[in-house]
Design a protein around this motif. Structure first.
Motif: not given
Length: 800
Positions: A278-279, A317-321, A336-341
């Motif tokens: 991903a990065r 979803l988890t933000r990985v990059a 990595p950390y959790r994201v919500e839209y």
């Protein structure tokens, strides 16, 4: 002054100019009254032969053809008669001198000029070309004087500037494009520097790529292909520099997109780590494609599981990059950390619809593999133009490639996790304390690129307070290597409990590995990959006896152990190498050495001492230097060893390290006697055993011990020859051993009601905790173990 007027004012008079063409002066009656030298040269008539004669002498009737009109001439094609009678195709033009009447007689009325038709047409073609360059060519042309000020420009250049030509004549190029620069490698960046170089050297410079904003459209950057060459007159005087420039922004952007895809193919998916992959896509896309890129993965995908099926609810979803153009890659990325839209956001709409969503400078593209949603990639470039159709296709291609790599990494993660789980369960979870040795160990799996390996170690308690030490290495990686390791470790434990000597144990293990390899090759065939099949096995097995302080060891293609004696002397025993397991047909040899109490034995696999940038000898030297501080606690010594030999963490191969410090049983824990092989020895053995138990405070065990000693000694007298040996060991349990010179082991059996014997060993087996047979080069030993009474304080700790 326009572009074409500039051309007309130059010396472009052409073949019909009166200074070059055949010229005749005509009067009002079309009689020739003037004749030029050029006319004589071209048509052959001398002046005295032609003057006064009518024009028909030169121009026969009906000799006119249409000649295409141009802006420069109204000439026509005629056939003129040469003096020698030849007819010549000529371009002819006439020009009236003044208004005269027919009565004017010989006064000049018109001038007729003529030139060869082919030469005239060639000249007009060149003029048309120059006219086209000045007015119609898409290539911008400009001329700068020696002060690098603009003195002429064609129509394309003028349209590009977007101003009347009078407003920018005299300006310098860097004033027209103040923020532009050349991007071609190996050349100066500034316009002034490039043109100055051409002026000074006369060396033309071709196809330099210049990036800047168009003066008439100061928005997105444009790219021009520019060429420069010096202008000079017929005498070599330098006049200035000519520039031609062609806008290649479309082609340049297409090439950049192609280069980006090529770079993506080389830089995305270099590892089987989803976070790294991903990065990689963010590093490729920023800043070449977008100013910021984020990658969010579905949580189950990140864990290596199959993408979840979503029934109405949106996935977590988890933000990985994350990568931004304002920060270097290592500072843009976060863990990595959790994201919500929120509802209504582009990402929410993309998750709901399963398709691409874009708006102004933002584009969200779903990551899909096999129709399942794996996550989202979001491209940002605020303040810039919206993504066009080609850029949308490029983003889609980037995300497709990334999705394939991520899916491969997900599958690898799943199988790697399964292999690690298998490996952890197959390796010893806890090694129980042993009376014979103190021990410490470390196991470091290989890095994620290599996958799970097959190194193992074990410590096995044996009869007579002895201990078996084993380290092995299955060459290869993957589930097959881990499974092979587990099977071999279990087999070694089973063979060790049979009290086999190290060389015999390796021989039996060699047979097993050889048979397994044949079965595996027949089952898998030629489709097996190199990482899925164990390609060889090495093993080192040693047995240490704390009573005799003797250590017997043998190895099968493995590195020998390192031994540090109680005084700190380091050496590697000269242990015969033996072939790797599975080759078959070659014998294994044992080495027997004496180890004083407190000696240190280091057993290890080659992954610990061998690396890409280090050979085995160098690694062994480092290990020896570390072990020289042998008085350290064993756990500290393990940590220090890994820090010195593997400073960067896991390597491409597994690493196993087993450290043991030898002990010696206290003399008060051992009692041994030699007895003759005669019936009376059974009674004598009972007396000696019960007396020793009274001395140790173990009278509660006397009854069972008398039965055991009586049965074992009686069997030895009956079935063996030579002297007998009785030994009692007081360790974690009470051990009773009877040795003789026979090699026949007694078997446990159920006796019939009319049998006179055969019940003794069965009774012994019911009374003791464990029993067994150990063979030696000189005979065999039958041994039993009995647990101490609950209130017994235990034996003294062995020295070490």
């Amino acid at each position: 002054m326009n572009a074409w007027n500039a051309a007309e004012n130059a010396d472009f008079r052409g073949p019909l100019d009166v200074t070059r063409a055949a010229t005749a002066v005509l009067d009002a009656q079309d009689r020739i009254i003037g004749w030029s030298p050029a006319a004589q040269r071209l048509l052959g008539y001398r002046p005295e032969e032609i003057i006064g004669r009518p024009l028909e002498t030169l121009v026969p009737a009906d000799s006119t053809d249409d000649l295409p009109e141009t802006r420069l001439s109204g000439s026509r094609a005629h056939t003129l008669r040469h003096r020698d009678g030849r007819m010549l195709r000529m371009a002819v033009s006439t020009c009236p001198l003044t208004e005269v009447s027919e009565a004017a007689g010989a006064q000049p009325s018109r001038v007729l000029v003529a030139a060869e038709l082919a030469e005239h047409r060639m000249w007009e073609s060149r003029q048309a070309m120059l006219h086209g360059l000045a007015t119609q060519s898409p290539v911008g042309l400009a001329i700068y004087d020696t002060e690098l000020r603009l003195i002429w420009a064609n129509g394309a250049y003028t349209r590009e500037i977007g101003l009347p030509v009078e407003e920018f004549l005299g300006a310098r190029a860097d004033e027209l494009y103040p923020d532009g620069e050349f991007v071609s490698e190996g050349y100066p960046r500034a316009l002034d520097s490039v043109m100055r170089h051409v002026l000074e050297t006369g060396e033309p410079i071709l196809d330099l790529h210049f990036v800047g904003q168009q003066p008439s459209d100061p928005g997105p950057d444009h790219v021009w292909s520019c060429s420069y060459y010096r202008l000079q007159d017929a005498h070599g005087q330098v006049l200035g520099v000519c520039e031609d420039a062609f806008d290649i922004s479309g082609r340049y952007q297409a090439q950049r997109r192609l280069n980006l895809l090529v770079e993506a193919g080389a830089r995305i998916g270099t590892t089987l780590d989803m976070t790294v992959t991903a990065r990689e896509v963010t590093n490729v896309a920023v800043p070449a494609f977008a100013s910021m890129v984020t990658v969010d993965l579905v949580r189950s995908v990140l864990d290596g599981e199959e993408p979840e099926a979503f029934d109405g609810a949106l996935p977590a979803l988890t933000r990985v990059a994350t990568r931004t153009a304002d920060h270097p890659p290592d500072r843009s990325q976060h863990g990595p950390y959790r994201v919500e839209y929120p509802p209504g956001s582009l990402q929410y709409r993309s998750l709901s619809s399963g398709g691409m969503v874009r708006e102004e400078g933002t584009m969200v593209v779903p990551l899909r593999a096999g129709g399942s949603l794996m996550g989202l990639v979001t491209f940002f470039r605020p303040g810039q133009a919206v993504f066009d159709a080609e850029e949308i296709e490029l983003a889609d291609e980037l995300v497709i490639r990334t999705a394939v790599c991520l899916d491969n990494a997900r599958r690898f993660t799943r199988e790697h996790t399964a292999a690690l789980t298998l490996q952890r369960h197959l390796l010893p979870q806890h090694l129980p304390a042993q009376s014979a040795v103190d021990l410490a160990y470390r196991y470091l799996p290989s890095d994620d690129r290599a996958g799970v390996g097959g190194d193992w170690f074990d410590v096995i308690g044996l009869s007579g307070t002895r201990v078996g030490l084993v380290v092995g290495d299955v060459v290869g990686h993957g589930l097959q290597a881990a499974a092979t390791m587990g099977r071999l470790r279990t087999t070694v434990r089973a063979l060790a409990r049979m009290d086999l000597s190290p060389d015999e144990l390796l021989s039996r293990l060699d047979d097993l590995v050889g048979q397994t390899a044949e079965e595996q090759a027949a089952a898998i065939g030629t489709d097996a990959g190199p990482d899925d099949v164990a390609t060889g096995v090495t093993c080192l097995y040693a047995v240490y006896d704390p009573v005799s302080r003797r250590c017997t060891m043998a190895r099968a293609g493995h590195l020998p152990p390192a031994v540090v004696d109680a005084e700190g002397g380091l050496y590697f025993p000269d242990l015969p190498a033996g072939p790797p397991l599975g080759l078959g047909g070659l014998p294994f040899e044992s080495l027997d050495i004496e180890l004083p109490a407190g000696s240190l034995i280091a057993m290890f696999t080659n992954g610990l001492v061998e690396g890409r940038d280090r050979d085995v000898d160098e690694g062994l030297a480092i290990l020896g230097r570390v072990l020289s501080d042998h008085r350290r606690p064993l756990d500290e010594l393990c940590i220090h060893t890994l820090a010195e030999l593997l400073p960067d963490g896991p390597a491409v191969d597994d690493s196993a390290l087993l450290l043991v410090r030898t002990r010696e049983l206290d003399a008060r824990q051992v009692a041994a006697w030699e007895l003759p092989a005669e019936p009376a020895s059974a009674g004598r053995a009972r007396e000696l055993a019960t007396g020793q138990l009274r001395e140790w405070g173990l009278e509660e065990l006397s009854y069972v011990t008398e039965l055991v000693v009586s049965e074992l000694v009686t069997n030895a007298v009956r079935h063996a020859a030579g002297p007998l040996h009785l030994r009692l060991l007081r360790d974690l349990t009470l051990l009773t051993e009877v040795s003789d010179t026979g090699h026949t082991s007694p078997h446990l059996r159920h006796s019939a009601s009319d049998d006179e014997g055969g019940r003794g060993l069965f009774i012994v087996a019911q009374l003791v905790q464990r029993w067994g047979t150990r063979y030696t080069p000189y005979g065999k030993t039958i041994w039993t173990e009995q647990a101490f009474p609950p209130h017994y304080p235990g034996a003294p700790r062995p020295a070490g």
